[in-house]
Motif scaffolding. Structure first.
Motif, PDB file in Angstrom:
ATOM      1  N   GLU A  22       0.822  -1.207   0.000  1.00 26.46           N
ATOM      2  CA  GLU A  22       0.000   0.000   0.000  1.00 26.46           C
ATOM      3  C   GLU A  22       0.859   1.262   0.000  1.00 26.46           C
ATOM      4  N   ASN A  23       0.324   2.311  -0.608  1.00 28.40           N
ATOM      5  CA  ASN A  23       1.007   3.598  -0.529  1.00 28.40           C
ATOM      6  C   ASN A  23       0.502   4.334   0.719  1.00 28.40           C
ATOM      7  N   THR A  29      -6.013   5.376   5.206  1.00 27.88           N
ATOM      8  CA  THR A  29      -7.470   5.195   5.306  1.00 27.88           C
ATOM      9  C   THR A  29      -7.836   3.993   6.172  1.00 27.88           C
ATOM     10  N   LEU A  30      -6.891   3.090   6.406  1.00 29.26           N
ATOM     11  CA  LEU A  30      -7.150   1.907   7.226  1.00 29.26           C
ATOM     12  C   LEU A  30      -6.978   2.181   8.716  1.00 29.26           C
ATOM     13  N   PRO A  46       7.387   8.794   3.729  1.00 27.45           N
ATOM     14  CA  PRO A  46       6.238   7.975   3.324  1.00 27.45           C
ATOM     15  C   PRO A  46       6.463   6.471   3.550  1.00 27.45           C
ATOM     16  N   LYS A  47       7.658   6.001   3.266  1.00 29.99           N
ATOM     17  CA  LYS A  47       7.963   4.578   3.466  1.00 29.99           C
ATOM     18  C   LYS A  47       7.873   4.206   4.942  1.00 29.99           C
ATOM     19  N   ARG A  48       8.469   5.014   5.800  1.00 30.18           N
ATOM     20  CA  ARG A  48       8.448   4.750   7.238  1.00 30.18           C
ATOM     21  C   ARG A  48       7.032   4.887   7.792  1.00 30.18           C
ATOM     22  N   PHE A  49       6.256   5.852   7.266  1.00 37.18           N
ATOM     23  CA  PHE A  49       4.854   5.996   7.670  1.00 37.18           C
ATOM     24  C   PHE A  49       4.103   4.691   7.401  1.00 37.18           C
TER      25      PHE A  49
END
Length: 67
Positions: A22-23, A29-30, A46-49
């Motif tokens: 997932e991006n 949203t989950l 973003p990757k660490r998020f």
């Protein structure tokens, strides 16, 4: 969410396998609003998020199976 498998060992350990594809927008949203804001406040890449969110979602899934 490509949650693959939830394994419980005879020693009480729990293993969750998830192929994280997932991006950032999709995985956000989950999450609950509270969890998303908490992770957002950490100013992660973003990757660490996505990794942090996947960990949180995996823990939530484990808690659900234990109840």
């Amino acid at each position: 969410m490509p949650f693959h498998e939830h394994i419980s060992t005879k020693f009480g350990a729990t293993i969750v396998l998830w192929q994280l594809t997932e991006n950032e927008q999709t995985i956000a949203t989950l999450l609950s609003e509270k969890e998303r804001r908490l992770i957002d406040s950490q100013n992660l890449s973003p990757k660490r998020f996505c990794e942090r969110a996947a960990s949180r979602l995996s823990l939530n899934r484990i808690k659900e199976t234990l109840n």
